[in-house]
Design an enzyme around this catalytic site. Structure first.
Site, short mmCIF file in Angstrom:
data_model
loop_
_atom_site.label_atom_id
_atom_site.label_comp_id
_atom_site.label_asym_id
_atom_site.label_seq_id
_atom_site.Cartn_x
_atom_site.Cartn_y
_atom_site.Cartn_z
CG HIS A 45 77.49 18.39 21.50
ND1 HIS A 45 76.39 18.48 20.67
CD2 HIS A 45 78.31 19.43 21.18
CE1 HIS A 45 76.54 19.53 19.87
NE2 HIS A 45 77.68 20.13 20.16
CG HIS A 101 80.46 19.27 16.60
ND1 HIS A 101 81.20 20.33 16.13
CD2 HIS A 101 79.62 19.79 17.54
CE1 HIS A 101 80.84 21.44 16.77
NE2 HIS A 101 79.88 21.14 17.63
NE ARG A 126 74.43 25.25 24.32
CZ ARG A 126 75.05 25.52 23.17
NH1 ARG A 126 74.42 25.31 22.02
NH2 ARG A 126 76.28 25.99 23.17
CD GLU A 181 77.01 20.98 15.36
OE1 GLU A 181 76.65 20.36 16.39
OE2 GLU A 181 77.32 22.19 15.36
CG ASP A 235 76.18 27.82 18.94
OD1 ASP A 235 75.95 26.80 18.27
OD2 ASP A 235 76.65 27.79 20.10
#
Length: 391
Positions: free
Chosen positions: A149, A220, A124, A356, A292
């Site tokens: 992304h 991803h 982000r 990632e 996350d």
């Protein structure tokens, strides 16, 4: 080449001190109990499902093989890893990549980034803007007020030029025009996938620009080490070589701090199951509906894994090696069973995970974070390796 892991950064972070979080109680989301043995069988999807013209370019499925019988399928639509067949503890080939089995189903699931190469900027960027060399650049907001992304039309939906070098190597390239999705400079990107005889997927990223810009490329790919469609990943065991992580606000933008993982649900320095603390009432887990978050990796190189995951049923182990300073651990919290995976399985909640490798989220707006700036005459280069074995 940009300096990705400067010693001065880590020294600065230590000098600033790391904050710690407290853990409370939280009710867990209902988890999928879906188990379908047929989807874990070692079989690649039909190549015909990947033959389509998109934006005047042809998509295709490419297959890499090694001497051990391991196979990796990649489509040039978004540079996506589609399937990876590796042996489990009994020798059965298992597809450990979770995701759709055709281009049409990938298009339907746009915005979930299944298997995709991410660019220009992985993760982000807060407020969908950043300032570089005194100029503000505005980006498309596709995640609330933020850019996620690379924007609405990122690298994940582009048809990459593909060259299969040999049976175990695929080279993908894409030229992103100046001002594409608001980013400055014409960026020429090459990503090479290599499947080695020791059952490792090596990913080599390279990029150049004709104007100063920001770059943060990643993969991803979603994994379930028990096999695509085999159910929840909450009993997978995870170890992360990270003393700290970057806490976020309610919109999942880093606050700019680096907190210690010690005495929090984010401490994976010793192996722990993913679900063991995911239901605790920690505010950060509430913000992300689970994990996350970007983890700040301890000092490392390509010789030592910075993350290790093990499937509880298959015994398949995935080790991750990288030159990047961070890794985003995503526990599949926003998967809602809306889209079709291989084997007619739905993408139910927390039935896959992503790890990632990356620079930190919102780095263009956080000067204390490692720089993602790339200038003309420099070459962005970074390598990440996913290696598979059994226990």
């Amino acid at each position: 080449m940009m300096n990705m892991k400067s010693k001065s950064f880590y020294a600065a972070m230590l000098a600033a001190g790391l904050l710690s979080l407290s853990a409370c109680n939280q009710s867990t989301n209902k988890q999928s109990t879906n188990m379908t043995d047929s989807t874990t069988v070692g079989q690649l999807p039909a190549a015909s499902g990947f033959e389509k013209a998109i934006d005047g370019k042809q998509t295709k499925l490419y297959t890499l093989k090694n001497s051990k019988g391991v196979q990796l399928a990649i489509t040039n639509y978004g540079g996506r890893m589609v399937s990876l067949l590796v042996p489990d503890k009994s020798g059965k080939m298992v597809d450990v990549v979770a995701g759709p089995g055709s281009v049409d189903n990938y298009e339907a699931a746009k915005g979930n980034y299944y298997g995709a190469l991410i660019g220009r900027y992985g993760n982000r960027i807060g407020g969908a803007k950043f300032t570089l060399e005194g100029k503000e650049y505005k980006l498309p907001a596709n995640n609330g007020p933020n850019t996620l992304h690379g924007g609405k039309d990122g690298f994940d939906i582009k048809v990459w030029d593909a060259k299969q070098v040999d049976d175990h190597t695929l080279e993908l390239s894409y030229i992103s025009a100046d001002d594409e999705q608001g980013f400055p400079g014409t960026l020429k990107t090459t990503v090479t996938y290599k499947l080695t005889d020791d059952n490792a997927v090596e990913i080599y990223y390279a990029a150049t620009t004709d104007k100063t810009t920001v770059v943060n490329l990643t993969s991803h790919t979603y994994y379930n080490l028990n096999g695509n469609g085999s159910g929840s990943i909450l009993k997978h065991t995870l170890q992360l070589n990270a003393d700290g992580y970057t806490p976020v606000d309610s919109l999942l933008i880093p606050t700019g701090k680096i907190d210690k993982v010690e005495n929090t649900p984010f401490d994976f320095r010793k192996p722990a199951t993913i679900g063991s603390r995911i239901a605790e009432g920690d505010q950060q887990l509430k913000f992300g509906l689970g994990y996350d978050h970007n983890f700040v990796l301890n000092k490392h190189d390509l010789k030592t894994p910075i993350a290790t995951v093990q499937g509880d049923n298959t015994g398949i182990v995935m080790e991750i090696f990288t030159e990047e300073p961070g890794i985003q651990f995503y526990s599949g919290n926003f998967m809602k069973g809306e889209f079709k995976f291989k084997g007619d399985i739905k993408d139910d909640n927390r039935t896959a995970l992503a790890l990632e490798t990356q620079h930190f989220p919102d780095s263009p707006n956080k000067p204390a974070f490692p720089s993602t700036v790339l200038k003309p005459g420099e070459t962005y280069k970074t390598t990440t390796i996913y290696k598979f074995s059994v226990k």
